[in-house]
Every structure is written in C-alpha cells, then in structure tokens.
Scaffold this motif. Structure first.
Motif, PDB file in Angstrom:
ATOM      1  N   UNK A  27       0.346  -1.304  -0.049  1.00  0.00           N
ATOM      2  CA  UNK A  27      -0.062   0.113  -0.161  1.00  0.00           C
ATOM      3  C   UNK A  27       0.900   1.590   0.024  1.00  0.00           C
ATOM      4  N   UNK A  53       1.166   2.897   4.678  1.00  0.00           N
ATOM      5  CA  UNK A  53       1.647   2.331   5.551  1.00  0.00           C
ATOM      6  C   UNK A  53       2.906   0.874   5.341  1.00  0.00           C
ATOM      7  N   UNK A  54       2.770   1.277   3.594  1.00  0.00           N
ATOM      8  CA  UNK A  54       3.408   0.146   3.242  1.00  0.00           C
ATOM      9  C   UNK A  54       2.291  -1.859   3.273  1.00  0.00           C
ATOM     10  N   UNK A  55       1.649  -1.837   3.941  1.00  0.00           N
ATOM     11  CA  UNK A  55       0.824  -3.062   4.106  1.00  0.00           C
ATOM     12  C   UNK A  55       0.629  -3.410   2.677  1.00  0.00           C
ATOM     13  N   UNK A  56       0.688  -5.595   2.996  1.00  0.00           N
ATOM     14  CA  UNK A  56       0.321  -5.722   1.522  1.00  0.00           C
ATOM     15  C   UNK A  56      -0.769  -6.318   1.581  1.00  0.00           C
ATOM     16  N   UNK A  57      -0.698  -5.666   0.249  1.00  0.00           N
ATOM     17  CA  UNK A  57      -2.388  -5.991  -0.845  1.00  0.00           C
ATOM     18  C   UNK A  57      -2.791  -6.950  -2.036  1.00  0.00           C
ATOM     19  N   UNK A  58      -3.618  -7.114  -1.642  1.00  0.00           N
ATOM     20  CA  UNK A  58      -3.575  -7.959  -3.320  1.00  0.00           C
ATOM     21  C   UNK A  58      -5.423  -7.745  -4.005  1.00  0.00           C
ATOM     22  N   UNK A 101      -8.165  -4.346   5.041  1.00  0.00           N
ATOM     23  CA  UNK A 101      -7.275  -5.310   4.324  1.00  0.00           C
ATOM     24  C   UNK A 101      -6.700  -5.607   3.368  1.00  0.00           C
ATOM     25  N   UNK A 102      -6.448  -7.447   4.538  1.00  0.00           N
ATOM     26  CA  UNK A 102      -5.818  -7.985   4.204  1.00  0.00           C
ATOM     27  C   UNK A 102      -5.833  -9.031   2.958  1.00  0.00           C
ATOM     28  N   UNK A 156      -2.295 -13.461   7.533  1.00  0.00           N
ATOM     29  CA  UNK A 156      -1.433 -11.992   6.332  1.00  0.00           C
ATOM     30  C   UNK A 156      -0.877 -13.296   5.405  1.00  0.00           C
ATOM     31  N   UNK A 178       1.421  -6.172  12.946  1.00  0.00           N
ATOM     32  CA  UNK A 178       1.251  -5.312  11.599  1.00  0.00           C
ATOM     33  C   UNK A 178       0.187  -4.580  12.977  1.00  0.00           C
ATOM     34  N   UNK A 228      -5.597  -1.551  11.887  1.00  0.00           N
ATOM     35  CA  UNK A 228      -6.736  -0.602  11.573  1.00  0.00           C
ATOM     36  C   UNK A 228      -7.457  -1.127  10.422  1.00  0.00           C
ATOM     37  N   UNK A 281      -9.725   0.570   7.283  1.00  0.00           N
ATOM     38  CA  UNK A 281      -9.597   1.245   6.348  1.00  0.00           C
ATOM     39  C   UNK A 281     -10.548   1.654   5.335  1.00  0.00           C
ATOM     40  N   UNK A 325      -8.440   1.921   0.230  1.00  0.00           N
ATOM     41  CA  UNK A 325      -7.192   1.302   0.783  1.00  0.00           C
ATOM     42  C   UNK A 325      -6.484   1.850  -0.382  1.00  0.00           C
ATOM     43  N   UNK A 326      -6.887   3.174  -1.114  1.00  0.00           N
ATOM     44  CA  UNK A 326      -5.563   2.878  -2.052  1.00  0.00           C
ATOM     45  C   UNK A 326      -4.980   4.062  -1.647  1.00  0.00           C
ATOM     46  N   UNK A 341      -4.965   4.846   1.735  1.00  0.00           N
ATOM     47  CA  UNK A 341      -4.367   4.318   2.689  1.00  0.00           C
ATOM     48  C   UNK A 341      -5.185   5.222   4.040  1.00  0.00           C
TER      49      UNK A 341
END
Lengths: 424, 94
Positions: free
Chosen positions: A51, A54-59, A263-264, A321, B1, B4, B6, B9-10, B12
């Motif tokens: 992302x 926050x640089x979270x993993x996204x799919x 968002x996971x 995750x 982690x 959060x 959201x 998500x685009x 954050x």
C-alpha cells in the motif's frame, strides 16, 4: 504446492492448463478462462503489491475492475488489472510497488505509525528532514515503472457516429442491446470486461459486443464520449464516439466494509468472487470462505458461495496475512478468504459527467431519471438502466434494461436528412 | 501489523484518521477528500465514496437528502498516454 492446498475445486470438465510465470520465476498452472487474479488466488498467492502509505500487503479486492489494488505488471506493461486479464500461455505477471521480493523493510512504517499518520504534520520540519521524507515517499508510492519497451503497434484512433451508444454488457446492458439491435438501430455496444467475464447461463455475449473497451470520459461541450479498447497483444484503439443517443448500464460497485484489518490479502468482494468462480467453472470449499454482510443481499451471496454470512457487528477483526480467520465477538471462524457483501453502490460517474444528477439512496449515489429512464436531454438524450439507478439485482436489472431501451426507441428521431458527417 | 480499519485502501486512509479529520472540524465530502487524500488514488473513489458518505450520514454530519459526491472527472477508466496521443490531429507539414 499440493493440489489439496489449492483454493479452488474444479468439478466440471477439465479445461486446458495454461502456464503463468509469477514474480520472475514461479510457475503457476492456471486453467483456460481464469483471470490472472483467480489463478493467483488458487495458488494462495494473495499479495500482489504494497500500500501507498503504510506499506501494508495488498491483493485483489473487488475482482471486477473497480478497486485498483490488483494492479500488476503483465508482460512488461505496468498497471494492468489482474482481475480483468485472462491468462494466456506463458504470460509474465510481476508484483508492483514492492521494493524487493520477500521481506520488505518498509513494513516498519506500519508498525512505527501505530496510531496513524497525518501527512500535514508528519516530518514537515526541519526542512532537510522534510526534503528527505518527500524523496523517499515519492519513491515508495509510485505505481510501477515504465513499460519494458515501446508498443509493437502504435495506438490507433477511430471515430464512431452510432444511433445509440450502449455502455455495459451486464444484465441491463445486454437486455437493452437486444431490444435496440432488433429494432435495426446502429448500436455501438461496449464493455471494459472480456468476453469470458460476460458469459451468462444464456451463453457468451453476442458477437456485436466490443469487449475490453472502457469509456473513460464524457465531454458534453464536444458532444463526445471517449473510450479505449485495450485488447491484450493488440494495438490500443482510442474511440471518439459522437452518438445520437446513449444508454448507460454501468452497474454498481462493491464498497469495502470498515472493519479491523479489512485490507488483508484474502479480503475480497463477494459479488466479484462469485463472478470469477462462475467464469472458471470453479467453486470453493465451504470452510475456506465466509461472507460478512447483512440482510437478504449478503445471505443470498453466501448461499451462492456455499457458506454462511456473518453480520459486521459480530466481527472483532480479521486475522492473518493472508487471511486465516475471522475473530468474532463470540468465537473464531477459520477461513482463507473473507468475502464482503455490503450493499452495492451505483456506478454513477459517467452519467454525472454527462450532466445527470445523483441522490444518496440506501448506501450509494443513485442516478436520477425520469419515468422513462432518461437522465440527460442535451446535447444527447442519455438513458440509464439497471443497478446504476439503485441496486436491483440481475433479474430486475435485465427487466429495467429492456423497459428503458423501449422508451429510447419511442424517442429515437428519424434519420436526419443531412449526411452523418455533417454532425460533429 | 497494527490493526487498522480502512475506509480508502488506495490512499491508506483509516477510520481513525477520518475521525481525526472530523474532530478538526471538517465534515464535508470535499473537505475530507482534500485533507485525508481519500478517493484520490487509482480507484478515484469507486470503493470508498459510499463508505465515507455512509459514515457521515450515520454520524449526522451531512444531510442525506442533499449530500453530493466529489466530482468524478475523466478518466474514469484507465487510458494510456499513447492512446490519447493517437487522438491528436496530425501535425501540419512544415
């Protein structure tokens, strides 16, 4: 990975295998008809990017071309929607917006900024810190890098002057097109999806449909509707469309539900997931998926997915995750996918660009229209049908598409005496 | 982690950050977009607009009979610069 660990069950006749190369060197066996998103989901590859903040993993989430988090690099081209791209032999798919494969040190941002980040105040002073931060942030949040090479064939431009432009080939658009084409009108019929994504029980969409073609803008002053055809491995085609009338059937979008860890990778939209399974002739084990949502809409999607629906109020958080379980207020439910079923929100954007008004109705902005289905009169009549006028569901959307198309026909002006080229 | 929730998500944008912006006194769709960045990523609000407005309606901050979304300008679907360039008139011969 063992066949047993695969997410999908394929009960129907076996489809030909297609090899997909993921992230440089991993070979994934998909089946013809799958999208890249579904092929990756099947193998448990859920993370396709990081992302922006926050640089979270996204799919992938929506699985129908709206959300923008399944963007990947395909055959050297950045920002391709994995959910709308069908697999083909030897296709190369790479993640985007990730510094390196494997562990990513920038995840520290997520941990350090536990209570949130307000970029109006974050590292603004002293000035040198701000400059460093800006430089880093710009590099982190980019979307891919430029294509590997120039396209083999430059983009072309085509001009269309149809009697009617029909946008959308879902239930409403398809029903409307049938009425209009049977009446002998010159109809230009577009949808951003591919044919595989538009089949129904009645079979694939009619040949007249121009797939892979998204309308990206409306310019009332120029009386222009602009679209791009983006067929894989072919030259892009810019389409300037000057229609006499327009019928929009752009459907509805699936909003996210704000829940902890929504968002996971592995959290997807229930409607999109179901469409993807249908096109691939696949299904899921009941244990592997759970629906979050309320009311009849969620219950019916859960039934179609062969699982149960949980009300959002019962959910404490999503765990793992990628996704491993739902932590409920009164227990825990293991799963590999969480399918969200919020009330779909009408896709009003194009209608509004054309001059239509919208109003807030039961969870979305619905396009307002007169009794016949018209939302704009000048410079061209624009008619709207189906879910974009407020979520109807497939059967009622198809009935609405037919009704509005008949109203459009009654309104259609006789062929103008001047030659078509005299119009703009 | 960290956990959060959201809304967008685009870009954050979390529910916490949205509520923080509301505490600062912002309450309109346009203001909240400008302050948080919500709706300004690749999806251009397709996923988050209705989530935002549902939240504002539930908190009594906007009137559901008059609330409007922010303007959705072209392009509403991806288009490449190469395709746009194909639409330019041919350059006059020099």
């Amino acid at each position: 990975m063992d066949a047993d660990e695969r997410l999908l069950l394929r009960p129907g006749p076996e489809r030909p295998a297609v090899s997909v190369r993921w992230d440089r060197d991993r070979l994934v066996t998909a089946r013809r008809g799958d999208t890249v998103s579904l092929a990756l989901l099947d193998q448990g590859i859920l993370e396709t990017s990081r992302s922006a903040k926050y640089r979270r993993p996204r799919g992938p989430y929506c699985l129908q071309g709206d959300c923008g988090t399944c963007l990947v690099r395909i055959d050297g081209l950045p920002n391709r929607r994995a959910c709308l791209t069908a697999v083909r032999e030897g296709i190369r798919v790479e993640p985007q917006n990730r510094l390196i494969s494997g562990p990513d040190p920038t995840v520290l941002i997520d941990t350090m900024m536990r209570s949130g980040m307000d970029h109006h105040h974050f590292m603004v002073r002293p000035r040198v810190v701000n400059q460093i931060m800006q430089g880093v942030a710009r590099n982190l949040t980019g979307f891919g890098t430029l294509p590997d090479r120039e396209p083999e064939h430059p983009a072309r431009h085509e001009i269309h002057r149809p009697d009617v432009l029909v946008v959308g080939a879902g239930p409403a658009g398809r029903a409307a097109w049938s009425v209009l084409s049977a009446a002998g009108l010159d109809v230009l019929w577009l949808d951003r999806r591919d044919r595989g994504g538009l089949g129904t029980e009645a079979g694939p969409p009619p040949e007249a449909l121009l797939p892979h073609t998204g309308v990206f803008g409306v310019y009332p002053q120029e009386q222009l509707w602009a679209a791009m055809s983006d067929v894989p491995e072919q030259a892009e085609v810019l389409r300037s469309i000057f229609p006499r009338q327009v019928l929009l059937a752009t459907g509805a979008r699936d909003p996210i539900i704000p829940l902890p860890n929504n968002d996971r990778p592995g959290v997807v939209a229930a409607r999109g997931l179901l469409r993807q399974l249908e096109r691939s002739g696949a299904r899921l084990r009941a244990d592997d998926v759970v629906v979050i949502g309320e009311g009849e809409h969620a219950a019916s999607l859960a039934e179609d997915l062969g699982t149960e629906a949980v009300a959002p109020e019962r959910v404490d958080r999503i765990e793992g995750n990628p996704v491993e379980a739902l932590r409920l207020r009164d227990g825990r439910r293991s799963c590999r996918l969480v399918a969200l079923a919020a009330p779909p929100a009408p896709a009003y954007e194009l209608a509004r660009q054309a001059g239509a008004s919208v109003a807030w109705e039961s969870g979305g902005f619905a396009v307002q229209r007169d009794d016949d289905g018209r939302c704009v009169r000048e410079p061209w009549p624009v008619w709207v049908a189906g879910d974009m006028t407020g979520y109807l569901g497939e059967r009622r959307a198809a009935m609405d598409g037919e009704r509005v198309a008949r109203a459009l026909l009654r309104n259609h002006p006789p062929a103008s005496p001047s030659s078509p080229s005299s119009r703009p | 982690m960290p956990r959060r929730s959201f809304v967008c998500r685009c870009e954050d944008v979390t529910l916490l950050e949205l509520d923080h912006a509301i505490e600062l006194g912002l309450s309109e769709v346009e203001e909240l977009k400008r302050y948080t960045g919500l709706g300004t990523g690749p999806c251009q609000g397709k996923e988050c607009m209705s989530v935002l407005v549902s939240h504002l309606v539930r908190r009594g901050l906007v009137d559901p009979t008059t609330v409007q979304p922010f303007t959705a300008r072209p392009p509403t679907e991806p288009v490449t610069l190469g395709a746009l360039a194909a639409g330019l008139p041919a350059e006059p011969e020099s």
